[in-house]
Write an enzyme that holds these catalytic residues in place. Structure first.
Site, mmCIF file in Angstrom:
data_model
loop_
_atom_site.group_PDB
_atom_site.id
_atom_site.type_symbol
_atom_site.label_atom_id
_atom_site.label_comp_id
_atom_site.label_asym_id
_atom_site.label_seq_id
_atom_site.Cartn_x
_atom_site.Cartn_y
_atom_site.Cartn_z
ATOM 1 N N LYS A 76 0.840 -1.197 0.000
ATOM 2 C CA LYS A 76 0.000 0.000 0.000
ATOM 3 C C LYS A 76 0.878 1.251 0.000
ATOM 4 O O LYS A 76 1.913 1.292 0.681
ATOM 5 C CB LYS A 76 -0.919 -0.008 1.221
ATOM 6 C CG LYS A 76 -1.898 1.165 1.279
ATOM 7 C CD LYS A 76 -2.822 1.040 2.480
ATOM 8 C CE LYS A 76 -3.734 2.242 2.627
ATOM 9 N NZ LYS A 76 -4.634 2.123 3.794
ATOM 10 N N SER A 152 -9.311 2.957 3.504
ATOM 11 C CA SER A 152 -8.401 3.608 2.581
ATOM 12 C C SER A 152 -7.561 2.642 1.747
ATOM 13 O O SER A 152 -6.811 3.074 0.862
ATOM 14 C CB SER A 152 -7.458 4.538 3.357
ATOM 15 O OG SER A 152 -6.659 3.805 4.274
ATOM 16 N N SER A 176 -9.778 0.693 7.600
ATOM 17 C CA SER A 176 -9.247 0.724 6.237
ATOM 18 C C SER A 176 -8.793 -0.624 5.687
ATOM 19 O O SER A 176 -8.434 -0.713 4.517
ATOM 20 C CB SER A 176 -8.088 1.717 6.148
ATOM 21 O OG SER A 176 -8.563 3.031 6.288
#
Length: 496
Positions: A76, A152, A176
């Site tokens: 990520k 997210s 997230s």
């Protein structure tokens, strides 16, 4: 001989590692398939914001060993630093600054033999439950591209759900990992505070509210990721004792008969969609059929107080991050409107207000601790609503104009300091959490939680069910998830 695209897409990371070990394919062949999947899928999904293909091609030329040897994955683009490349955090500003060293997470993935082929998209500063950064554009849900992937870790979710990669890095400071897992039909486990180090650049993220792991399609892959990633980095402020056995072994054990409390009531008293309620009710029946005791019960705490505490943490953290960016020569105007608004509230908040807000976190931990004296786990919807359409995440135009005016005139921090915007903050807390009110309790209490892909709506969209447990109960969560996965296996990939 290389796996076909269909075989690749139908395999989890554990299976791909086995195929390599047994000589049915090679890391280079798998990487070629993964890159071909990227070129086919990413123009539609926008899951990957920073390809790392040349780095990956050099890596597969080297001898690789470990439980993920040769498996292509993503990390990520937030927290998970790769030395020499920027960790953009969904921001134009931070996308200009290369990381000086690998994060603990990246180093452990490399030590396990993984082939990192790119970085996944995330909203600016990983602040939202949708993935729509202005710097890179929105990620789209493979099940229906008109809908959000959640956030997210939305880029990671889109990549895994579409079959681009079997596993992708994720982190969870307010849901997230669980929110995108729920939106995209994936399994998502948020570990306990201190289980997976975010060092060495960071001690803790968001006062310890954030944890890192992965998004994946199988429970055994999550257990594998726990074995690879769990553990401290020297100097970490909070460390959990290691599990007695490998999580892959623990996950195979029966969970025993559990007493599971559940609730479908939003803790901020906002509406919960009938599909989300149905998801939990159906899960309760499935659990009872497996022999568990399921009762309607919930921890006793003030949900709006938790929401305000969560926003206060946001305000302070974002203000500090933008101040750091200023020191590096950036201007506030280079950040998105929502980010600048949160920073303005943070700069107007006194240190005493921030500390008093943080002290309330213990109340939520005590409430959850009392609940776990009577129940083994707590079940809720992962989301209060099926994955929303992209346009639903936008601020109303009128509200946008008002905020821009207050920011441009310098009135917003002044009015906030005078307390004139307290109602606006409460309204922001309620509205921002309308779709995702269930996930923040685990973050502020530092406890593990997971979203399990147990429900699909009448429109064919995934909608996960959340299970929360006491601190360090990841093994129990994985055991229950394995049992549910065996009892109700779901579709593997999105529709692309």
């Amino acid at each position: 001989m290389s796996l076909s695209p269909q075989e690749y897409m139908g395999s989890d990371a554990t299976e791909l590692a086995r195929q390599i070990t047994e000589g049915h394919t090679t890391p280079a062949e798998l990487l070629d398939v993964a890159i071909a999947q990227y070129h086919r899928l990413n123009p539609q999904l926008n899951a990957v914001c920073q390809p790392m293909f040349e780095i990956a091609r050099q890596r597969v030329k080297q001898p690789l060993a470990g439980p993920l040897a040769g498996v292509p994955i993503l990390i990520k683009d937030a927290i998970q630093d790769y030395a020499g490349l920027p960790t953009g955090n969904g921001s134009k500003v931070f996308s200009r600054i290369p990381a000086r060293q690998h994060s603990h997470i990246v180093q452990r993935l490399l030590n396990a033999g993984a082939v990192i082929m790119g970085k996944s998209n995330t909203p600016e500063l990983a602040l939202k439950g949708v993935t729509d950064p202005e710097a890179f554009g929105p990620s789209r849900n493979p099940w229906n591209m008109a809908h959000t992937t959640g956030g997210s870790s939305g880029g990671s979710a889109a990549a895994v759900a579409s079959g681009m990669v079997p596993m992708a890095g994720a982190n969870d400071g307010g849901g997230s990992i669980r929110i995108p897992a729920a939106c995209c039909g994936l399994f998502g486990l948020r570990p306990s505070r201190g289980r997976v180090s975010v060092g060495p650049t960071h001690g803790e993220i968001w006062e310890g509210a954030s944890s890192d792991l992965v998004l994946c399609r199988s429970v055994r892959d999550a257990a594998l990721a726990m074995d690879v990633l769990a553990g401290p980095n020297r100097g970490d402020p909070f460390v959990l004792a290691p599990a007695a056995l490998a999580f892959r072994d623990l996950a195979k054990r029966e969970p025993g008969v559990l007493r599971i409390g559940y609730s479908t009531r939003s803790p901020v008293d906002t509406p919960v969609h009938p599909e989300a309620i149905r998801a939990v009710k159906n899960a309760a029946e499935l659990l009872r059929s497996l022999g568990h005791e399921v009762v309607e019960a919930e921890p006793v705490y003030d949900g709006m107080a938790l929401a305000r505490c969560y926003l206060n943490m946001y305000f302070g953290q974002v203000a500090a991050t933008l101040d750091q960016a200023r020191e590096m020569g950036a201007r506030d105007e280079e950040f998105e409107l929502l980010t600048r608004t949160l920073a303005a509230f943070g700069r107007s908040m006194s240190s005493a207000t921030y500390i008093n807000s943080h002290r309330q976190w213990n109340q939520f931990g005590q409430a959850l601790g009392s609940f776990y004296q009577q129940h083994d786990l707590f079940m809720t919807p992962a989301l209060a609503h099926p994955p929303i359409r992209h346009e639903k995440a936008n601020l109303p135009r009128k509200q946008t104009r008002v905020i821009e005016l207050l920011l441009n005139t310098g009135l917003l921090p002044l009015l906030a300091r005078w307390g004139a915007l307290d109602n606006m903050v409460s309204d922001m807390a309620r509205k921002n959490l309308t779709y995702v009110p269930f996930t923040q309790l685990a973050n502020l209490t530092g406890t593990p939680a997971m979203s399990v892909p147990l429900h699909w709506t009448a429109d064919g969209l995934p909608l996960g069910v959340q299970f929360c447990g006491p601190s360090a109960s990841e093994a129990l969560l994985l055991q229950l998830a394995s049992q549910l996965e065996a009892a109700q296996p779901g579709p593997i990939n999105g529709r692309l």
